[in-house]
Write an enzyme that holds these catalytic residues in place. Sequence first.
Site, PDB file in Angstrom:
ATOM      1  N   HIS A 188       0.676  -1.405   0.088  1.00 44.76           N
ATOM      2  CA  HIS A 188      -0.074  -0.067  -0.072  1.00 44.76           C
ATOM      3  C   HIS A 188       0.610   1.291  -0.063  1.00 44.76           C
ATOM      4  CE1 HIS A 188      -3.781  -2.355   1.214  1.00 44.76           C
ATOM      5  NE2 HIS A 188      -3.862  -1.660   0.159  1.00 44.76           N
ATOM      6  N   ARG A 291      -3.982  -6.426 -25.534  1.00 46.49           N
ATOM      7  CA  ARG A 291      -3.818  -7.654 -26.021  1.00 46.49           C
ATOM      8  C   ARG A 291      -4.205  -8.700 -25.193  1.00 46.49           C
ATOM      9  NH1 ARG A 291       1.524  -4.591 -27.240  1.00 46.49           N
ATOM     10  NH2 ARG A 291       2.113  -5.184 -29.544  1.00 46.49           N
ATOM     11  N   ARG A 327      -8.282  -6.448 -28.573  1.00 44.29           N
ATOM     12  CA  ARG A 327      -8.051  -7.015 -29.555  1.00 44.29           C
ATOM     13  C   ARG A 327      -8.242  -8.678 -29.284  1.00 44.29           C
ATOM     14  NH1 ARG A 327      -2.113  -7.801 -31.644  1.00 44.29           N
ATOM     15  NH2 ARG A 327      -1.665  -8.791 -29.771  1.00 44.29           N
ATOM     16  N   GLU A 425      -2.295  -5.896 -40.537  1.00 46.95           N
ATOM     17  CA  GLU A 425      -0.803  -6.230 -40.218  1.00 46.95           C
ATOM     18  C   GLU A 425      -0.283  -7.241 -41.141  1.00 46.95           C
ATOM     19  OE1 GLU A 425      -0.650  -7.955 -36.185  1.00 46.95           O
ATOM     20  OE2 GLU A 425      -2.482  -8.779 -36.378  1.00 46.95           O
ATOM     21  N   ASN A 448       4.430  -4.082 -36.476  1.00 44.45           N
ATOM     22  CA  ASN A 448       5.267  -5.214 -35.990  1.00 44.45           C
ATOM     23  C   ASN A 448       5.155  -6.365 -36.901  1.00 44.45           C
ATOM     24  OD1 ASN A 448       5.532  -3.392 -33.856  1.00 44.45           O
ATOM     25  ND2 ASN A 448       4.338  -4.674 -32.357  1.00 44.45           N
ATOM     26  N   ASP A 449       3.979  -6.834 -37.258  1.00 42.65           N
ATOM     27  CA  ASP A 449       3.903  -7.934 -37.893  1.00 42.65           C
ATOM     28  C   ASP A 449       3.897  -7.298 -39.601  1.00 42.65           C
ATOM     29  OD1 ASP A 449       3.825 -10.135 -36.629  1.00 42.65           O
ATOM     30  OD2 ASP A 449       1.947  -9.728 -35.814  1.00 42.65           O
ATOM     31  N   ARG A 459      10.384 -11.046 -37.042  1.00 43.38           N
ATOM     32  CA  ARG A 459      10.608  -9.991 -36.171  1.00 43.38           C
ATOM     33  C   ARG A 459      11.499 -10.556 -34.767  1.00 43.38           C
ATOM     34  NH1 ARG A 459       4.356  -8.883 -34.218  1.00 43.38           N
ATOM     35  NH2 ARG A 459       5.123  -8.348 -32.161  1.00 43.38           N
ATOM     36  N   CYS A 496      -1.206   0.838 -34.028  1.00 45.56           N
ATOM     37  CA  CYS A 496      -0.918   0.477 -32.859  1.00 45.56           C
ATOM     38  C   CYS A 496       0.534  -0.318 -32.485  1.00 45.56           C
ATOM     39  CB  CYS A 496      -2.131  -0.539 -32.187  1.00 45.56           C
ATOM     40  SG  CYS A 496      -2.331  -1.958 -33.051  1.00 45.56           S
TER      41      CYS A 496
HETATM   42  C1  PEP Z   1       1.698  -5.697 -34.358  1.00 50.78           C
HETATM   43  O1  PEP Z   1       1.912  -6.795 -34.978  1.00 50.78           O
HETATM   44  O2  PEP Z   1       2.104  -4.498 -34.732  1.00 50.78           O
HETATM   45  C2  PEP Z   1       0.759  -5.653 -33.117  1.00 50.78           C
HETATM   46  C3  PEP Z   1       0.611  -4.487 -32.666  1.00 50.78           C
HETATM   47  O3  PEP Z   1       0.532  -6.737 -32.588  1.00 50.78           O
HETATM   48  P1  PEP Z   1       1.630  -7.751 -31.854  1.00 50.78           P
HETATM   49  O4  PEP Z   1       2.952  -7.115 -31.591  1.00 50.78           O
HETATM   50  O5  PEP Z   1       0.902  -8.003 -30.603  1.00 50.78           O
HETATM   51  O6  PEP Z   1       1.730  -8.990 -32.800  1.00 50.78           O
HETATM   52 MG    MG Z   2       0.667  -8.309 -34.600  1.00 52.37          MG
END
Ligand code: PEP
Ligand code: MG
Length: 535
Positions: A188, A291, A327, A425, A448-449, A459, A496
Site C-alpha cells: 500500500h 492484447r 483485440r 498487419e 510489428n507484423d 521479427r 498500434c
Molecule cells: C503488431 O503486430 O504491430 C501488433 C501491434 O501486434 P503484436 O505486436 O501483438 O503482434
Molecule cells: Mg501483430
Amino acid sequence: METRHGKSVFSGVAIGKLFIYKKAKQVVEKHTVEDTEAEVARYMAAKEKAKEQLELLKEKTMKDVGEAEAEIFEAHQMLLEDLDFVEGITGMIEQDKVNAEYAVFVTGEQCAAIFMSMDDDYMRGRAADVNDISNRLIAILSGTQVSAEAMPEPVIIMAEDLAPSETVQFEKDKILALVTQKGSANSHTAILARMMNIPCIVTADIDLDPELTGKQGIVDGFTGNIYIEPDEVTAAVMEEKEERKLLLQSLKGLPTVTKSGKHIHLYANIGSEEDVDAVLENDSEGIGLFRSEFLYLGRDTYPTEEEQFQVYKNVISKMNGKKVIIRTLDIGADKQADYFNIPKEENPAMGFRAIRICLNRPEVFKTQLRAIFRASAYGTASIMFPMIISVKEVKKIKEIVEEVKEELRKKDIPFGDVELGIMVETPAAVMIADMLAPEVDFFSIGTNDLTQYTLAIDRQNQSLDDIYDPHHEAVLRMIQRTIECAHAHGAWCGICGELGADMELTRRFIQMGIDELSVSPVFTLELRKKIREAE
Ligand code: PEP
Ligand code: MG
C-alpha cells in the site's frame, strides 16, 4: 558518490536531503496475568481506540490523497475486527494467561507469516498491513506513540519498510521520495506513493546509517538508482531529467492537437488490467490495443467467460467512458499455450494463429466475444481482430458477432454500442484495404507484423535486426495506402504497432492523415508534445 539500486514502483526524479527513518523498536515483554477477563477487556478497549485512530487517518488520507486510498484504513479497521485475529488474541490471553501486548504480538506475527507464505504478490503485501495494526495495538496498550517524526524540510525518506499509516502521517509536502529496503510494487505504501505522485523505490540495497540524514541525495525513479552525495555530472543529468518530467507533466490534460487544429487520438497499449494505472497516470485518451491473449497465457486451461468478463469490465470501468479497444485472442507464433494443443509447425509466425484459431474453434471465440460484449455495458468498448487476410474472414467474424449479440439479447443481457475494426498487419490486408474498409468501423495498423511480412524478416530473429527496417519505404507506403482506403470508405485509421511511438515519423504520419496513435503509456506525454509541435 555512492550509487544504490532498487525496484522503482513510481517514476520521477527527486533531488534533496536524505532522511533515515527508523521506527522506535517496540519491545514486547511477556508477563503472566491472573485476571484474564480484565486483560481481555484492556485489549478490547485498545481495539476501540485503534479504530478511532484509523478513522482519523482515513479522514486525513481522504483529504490529502483521495477517497480510494483512504479505503486502506477501512481495510485496517476490518482487519482489526477479523474474527480469527481477535479470537487468536483473546484465546491466547485466556489460555496462556499472558498479557495483551504479547498476545497481539504473537498473533500478529503468525497472521503476517501466513500472508507472507502465499503465492501471490498482492497477498504478501498484506503482511505489512497486519504488522501495521498489531504495532498500533501494542503502542496503545503500552502507552507509546505511533507517529512519524516531524521533518524540518522536504526530504527523501529512506526506511526499512513503511506501513501505510506511517506514509500518510508524514506531511505530504515534506516528502520528495520514498526508498525502502523491503516492500513490493503492490504494497500500500507503493500505491500511496503513486497517488501522491512521488518517486518510490522498494527492495533497495541501501544502508540505514543515521549519519546519512542531512546528506544530499538523488532518487531516479526511472532507473531505480539512488545516488548518495552525487557528483556534479550526475546531479546535472538528473536535474535535466527532472525538468523534462515536469515539462511533460505540464502536458497532462492538454488536448493532442496539431498546430493546424487536427486532433490525433492518443491511446495506449496494454497487456493486463494492472497496466491501466500507467494509462491513467500518463493521461492517455483511451486504450488502443488491449492484447487480450495475455489472459490465456501462463495457465493450464482456457479462461472462462466469467474470468474474462471481470477483467474486461474492470478495465472498461476504470477507463470511465474513454474508449477501450480489445483485440481478440492473438495466440500462436511467439505466444504459445500448451492447452491449445496446436500441432508443431515449421513456421508458426505464418501458421495456425490468431483469428485463424478463433474461426476454427468458434466456441473459444464466442466465449471471448460474449465476455467483451457483456463488459461493454460498463463504458466504451471496441473490438478488433488480428491477422486478417480476406474479406471472407471479416464477413464470417461479423456473422459470429451477430450470433453472440442475438444470444445476449434473448437473455436480456445488456451490452453497449461496440465498434468493430481489424488489425492491418499483413500485406494482403493492405492490398485489399479498399475492400475491407467498407466492412468495418476502423483499421489499426500492426506495424510489428506488417514490417516482418512486408520485408520477409522474422521479427524474432535478432541476427536480422540491422535489416529489419520499419522506416523502409515499402512499409511507409503500406501505411499510406491503408489510411487512404480507410478514409475513402468512412472508416478511421490508427497505428498500434511500435512504429506509432517512433517520433521521427510522427510528422509523416500526420501528413498521411493518421487519426490515432496507440503507444506504450510511457511514451504518451512525449508523443503529445511532438504532435502539438507538428503542423
Ligand atoms: C503488431 O503486430 O504491430 C501488433 C501491434 O501486434 P503484436 O505486436 O501483438 O503482434
Ligand atoms: Mg501483430
